[in-house]
Design a protein around this motif. Sequence first.
Motif, mmCIF file in Angstrom:
data_model
loop_
_atom_site.group_PDB
_atom_site.id
_atom_site.type_symbol
_atom_site.label_atom_id
_atom_site.label_comp_id
_atom_site.label_asym_id
_atom_site.label_seq_id
_atom_site.Cartn_x
_atom_site.Cartn_y
_atom_site.Cartn_z
ATOM 1 N N ALA A 92 3.631 11.873 -17.448
ATOM 2 C CA ALA A 92 2.412 12.672 -17.356
ATOM 3 C C ALA A 92 2.518 13.906 -18.241
ATOM 4 C CB ALA A 92 2.159 13.091 -15.916
ATOM 5 N N SER A 93 1.394 14.263 -18.852
ATOM 6 C CA SER A 93 1.307 15.499 -19.611
ATOM 7 C C SER A 93 1.116 16.649 -18.625
ATOM 8 C CB SER A 93 0.138 15.432 -20.589
ATOM 9 O OG SER A 93 -1.097 15.487 -19.876
ATOM 10 N N GLU A 94 0.843 17.839 -19.130
ATOM 11 C CA GLU A 94 0.589 18.972 -18.240
ATOM 12 C C GLU A 94 -0.720 18.796 -17.472
ATOM 13 O OE1 GLU A 94 0.320 22.535 -20.478
ATOM 14 O OE2 GLU A 94 -1.104 21.738 -21.930
ATOM 15 N N ASP A 95 -1.564 17.886 -17.930
ATOM 16 C CA ASP A 95 -2.765 17.482 -17.193
ATOM 17 C C ASP A 95 -2.389 16.252 -16.387
ATOM 18 O OD1 ASP A 95 -5.194 16.200 -16.421
ATOM 19 O OD2 ASP A 95 -6.273 17.241 -18.015
ATOM 20 N N ALA A 96 -2.451 16.329 -15.069
ATOM 21 C CA ALA A 96 -1.957 15.262 -14.196
ATOM 22 C C ALA A 96 -2.703 13.948 -14.360
ATOM 23 C CB ALA A 96 -2.040 15.712 -12.733
ATOM 24 N N ASN A 97 -3.866 13.970 -15.005
ATOM 25 C CA ASN A 97 -4.638 12.750 -15.208
ATOM 26 C C ASN A 97 -4.481 12.155 -16.602
ATOM 27 O OD1 ASN A 97 -6.020 12.679 -12.580
ATOM 28 N ND2 ASN A 97 -7.008 14.566 -13.302
ATOM 29 N N ILE A 98 -3.643 12.786 -17.431
ATOM 30 C CA ILE A 98 -3.439 12.305 -18.793
ATOM 31 C C ILE A 98 -1.958 12.028 -19.004
ATOM 32 C CG2 ILE A 98 -3.702 12.802 -21.256
ATOM 33 C CD1 ILE A 98 -6.004 14.637 -20.584
ATOM 34 N N PHE A 99 -1.657 10.850 -19.521
ATOM 35 C CA PHE A 99 -0.287 10.397 -19.725
ATOM 36 C C PHE A 99 -0.080 10.053 -21.200
ATOM 37 C CE2 PHE A 99 -1.895 9.422 -15.562
ATOM 38 C CZ PHE A 99 -0.879 9.760 -14.690
ATOM 39 N N ALA A 100 1.175 9.940 -21.604
ATOM 40 C CA ALA A 100 1.486 9.522 -22.971
ATOM 41 C C ALA A 100 2.722 8.646 -22.945
ATOM 42 C CB ALA A 100 1.708 10.726 -23.882
ATOM 43 N N ILE A 101 2.717 7.594 -23.737
ATOM 44 C CA ILE A 101 3.863 6.693 -23.856
ATOM 45 C C ILE A 101 4.046 6.289 -25.313
ATOM 46 C CG2 ILE A 101 3.704 5.754 -21.505
ATOM 47 C CD1 ILE A 101 2.293 3.303 -22.677
ATOM 48 N N LEU B 213 -4.825 14.370 -31.365
ATOM 49 C CA LEU B 213 -5.861 14.303 -30.329
ATOM 50 C C LEU B 213 -5.448 15.128 -29.109
ATOM 51 C CD1 LEU B 213 -8.585 12.881 -29.824
ATOM 52 C CD2 LEU B 213 -7.317 11.024 -28.731
ATOM 53 N N ALA B 214 -4.183 15.001 -28.704
ATOM 54 C CA ALA B 214 -3.682 15.764 -27.557
ATOM 55 C C ALA B 214 -3.667 17.251 -27.861
ATOM 56 C CB ALA B 214 -2.279 15.288 -27.207
ATOM 57 N N ARG B 215 -3.259 17.605 -29.066
ATOM 58 C CA ARG B 215 -3.195 19.018 -29.449
ATOM 59 C C ARG B 215 -4.598 19.649 -29.417
ATOM 60 N NH1 ARG B 215 -0.820 18.189 -33.755
ATOM 61 N NH2 ARG B 215 1.342 18.654 -33.168
ATOM 62 N N ALA B 216 -5.579 18.904 -29.930
ATOM 63 C CA ALA B 216 -6.956 19.417 -29.941
ATOM 64 C C ALA B 216 -7.512 19.577 -28.528
ATOM 65 C CB ALA B 216 -7.852 18.478 -30.753
ATOM 66 N N ALA B 217 -6.978 18.785 -27.583
ATOM 67 C CA ALA B 217 -7.431 18.871 -26.191
ATOM 68 C C ALA B 217 -6.706 19.960 -25.419
ATOM 69 C CB ALA B 217 -7.239 17.518 -25.505
ATOM 70 N N GLY B 218 -5.785 20.672 -26.086
ATOM 71 C CA GLY B 218 -5.087 21.771 -25.450
ATOM 72 C C GLY B 218 -3.867 21.364 -24.652
ATOM 73 N N LEU B 219 -3.386 20.144 -24.843
ATOM 74 C CA LEU B 219 -2.182 19.701 -24.153
ATOM 75 C C LEU B 219 -0.944 20.223 -24.875
ATOM 76 C CD1 LEU B 219 -3.166 15.972 -23.487
ATOM 77 C CD2 LEU B 219 -3.155 17.846 -21.823
ATOM 78 N N ALA B 220 0.152 20.347 -24.148
ATOM 79 C CA ALA B 220 1.391 20.836 -24.744
ATOM 80 C C ALA B 220 1.940 19.804 -25.717
ATOM 81 C CB ALA B 220 2.414 21.126 -23.650
#
Length: 423
Positions: free
Chosen positions: A274-283, A255-262
Amino acid sequence: MAEPLIIVGKGMAATRLVDELSQRALGRYSIAVIGAEGRLAYNRVLLSPLLAGEIAEPDIELKPAAWWRARGVSMIYGRSVAGIDRAARTVTLEDGLVLPYGKLVLATGSKPLKPPFPGGDLPGVATFRDTADVGMMRAYAQRGARIVVIGGGLLGLEAAYGLSKAGGQRAGQVTPGQVTLLHLVDRLMERQLDAEGAGLLAAAITARGIDVRLSSATKGFVGTDKVEGVELQDGTIIPADLVVIAIGVRPNADLARAAGLAVNRGIVVDDAMASEDANIFAIGECAEHRGQVYGLVEPAYEQARVLAMRLAGQKSAGQESAGTEAAYAGSLLATNLKVSGVGVFSAGEFEAGEGTEVLVLRDPAAGIYRKFVLRDGRLAGCVLVGDTQGALFYLGLIRSGQDISAIRADLPFGEPYCIREAA
């Protein structure tokens, strides 16, 4: 007005995050938790005892429905997220429902590894990941099916033990040879145990009726309408009605890859989770922090705590970093559990390396092995097999890095002896 916070995934990491947030910022966020499984969050660590019949399905539930309601959490069951629109700050569910977010947390966990073995799509070839797998596997075991488990790590051992116990419930006792455990390398749990500790564990598992075969490379599966056996690279064929592939997991980062996140192995996050998008996190198991992906529960809980503090706007309470923002610096890998009914604990360095000393306490007749690796007068790591008393004490010594010279002679005997010596 509460800011919309969406958590994708409703496993152990997500549950801990909601718990931590409710203690720090109740009402600050309007929380929605989305999960593909159509049930409340549960403890995956307990799938093996559930399979073995040692506990019932309600026992694995993390929090009751009332707990989630009391915290104002909207639970969306049995519906997965199809995509993330970062520009619009929305997520779209597989049924077309679009939900806005101010903050988005990905706690999507991991997927079982399933290499492309020939015959891997035959009926009867499975993985071990959720309660549906448990129900299917128990049905095979209880009718006396011949079972092969591939993988001698934590997951494979848990699957083999659970299946052996489940089969014994039908027969009144474990049937020797009903479950065969195959492992590619020459010792079990090679990421957590040294050769001697692994050998002791293998002997204990064999004594429980499980056929352990080490240095056994799988070539593929044989059968026509269903799986009938496992073929090894040396040409040996092991009959099987059920094959469970339990060789590990990989982060669920699609899902993150499809959204263009690293994404490397997992979703790349910083010390704030936080991911490279400051409003998206992952744990949790889907996150990659400083090049490390953790497949254990404790790191996920530590990450959830840091993220909750960040989302709540709290500062760190640590003495050395008082007044600074909470940050995740990584986790000390530690394993503390019962594998096939045998206590196993491992933390830090478990192999002797340059500049280390080793203390060992062994009692083969009692099935006890305790190994301590020392570096510069400090405990760098340890392995406990058969008797894990004092595990948390040893973990504390490793984490603190304190000088243990005064208690060195009593270290293998546990905390009470060490405290007496220190006094």
